[in-house]
Design an enzyme around this catalytic site. Sequence first.
Site, PDB file in Angstrom:
ATOM      1  N   ASP A 107       4.024  98.077  53.330  1.00  0.00           N
ATOM      2  CA  ASP A 107       3.863  99.178  54.080  1.00  0.00           C
ATOM      3  C   ASP A 107       2.547  99.889  53.363  1.00  0.00           C
ATOM      4  OD1 ASP A 107       4.695 100.979  56.511  1.00  0.00           O
ATOM      5  OD2 ASP A 107       4.321 102.396  54.702  1.00  0.00           O
ATOM      6  N   HIS A 306      10.930  95.874  59.570  1.00  0.00           N
ATOM      7  CA  HIS A 306       9.899  96.419  59.035  1.00  0.00           C
ATOM      8  C   HIS A 306      10.163  96.471  57.520  1.00  0.00           C
ATOM      9  CE1 HIS A 306       6.032  98.619  57.674  1.00  0.00           C
ATOM     10  NE2 HIS A 306       6.886  99.555  57.233  1.00  0.00           N
TER      11      HIS A 306
END
Length: 329
Positions: A107, A306
């Site tokens: 991320d 994610h």
Amino acid sequence: MHQPAPSADLRHRTIEAPAGRLHLVEQGTGPLVLLVHGFPESWYSWRRQLPALAAAGYRAVALDVRGYGRSSKPAATDAYRMLDLVEDNVALVRALGEEKAVVVGHDWGSNIAAASALLHPEVFRAVGLLSVPYAPPGGPRPTDVFAQMGGDQEFYVSYFQEPGRAEAEMEPDLRGWLAGFYAAMSADTMPAQGEPDPHFVARTGGRMRDRFPGGKLPAWLTEDDLDVYAGEFERTGMTGALNRYRNMDRDWEDLAQYGGAPIKQPSLFIGGALDASTTWMADAIDAYPATLPALASTHILDGCGHWIQQERPEEVNRLLTAWLASLAG
């Protein structure tokens, strides 16, 4: 097959760095592998990687990025610019008595890892990127791009820009907000196609949590795991974490001299097929032959969201350790 070492082997340390202090957790001995988390997480997001990398013969180190966990939380918004986070990473490597490291990020940590490799190739000999692809500096001003996204809705990065605004949504019920945010971007709990996208907020009085899925936690996240994350943010608040988003225009200016620059060190990319970070930036992945000329491989994990190293730890560990074994030194 090595069995991962027990969690009792984790060593917590605090080092002096430009941030003031950086908290890190390390396991194992051997070549240094620095693990950099994203939003809204902590060193704990690498809990499944630390023992696996240690068992494979590496000194695995996961830090709390400045503003998070037990690391220092400078007051100034501009203390969270990318240049400062890169210097924290360099200071960490030096404080550990090492000359070089492999850096792996997820991320925002992927962006921090990429910038670390770009700015300090003499320190970071290889870079692994999870979930967020590498896109060289340059292009239009970031906040201008985000402002044009979503039409009558506001993109979440724009929503995060005004100090205090997102904090007012998150901080009254941090545990509940985190649970919803993690669920919204996990493969097994994310909203179905056609449902309102949690990456966008209604422009009038909207909140991100209005679009979070209710009910169960994603399979990778136990109540105890959620307690760890919530406990850290209840102590620190969310401003340090959100300030990363509030420096994107500063980063754009600071890194302008690196416009279009490739990362020449050996690299690896792992993304989730159901992750918006991967799908929205498909063009960046397509550009890898030019932007990551020493890329070993790209892996897009089917049915993965994610939180890739937590959703699919065994697969990510296998890919990481195989790639690390292929590196010289």
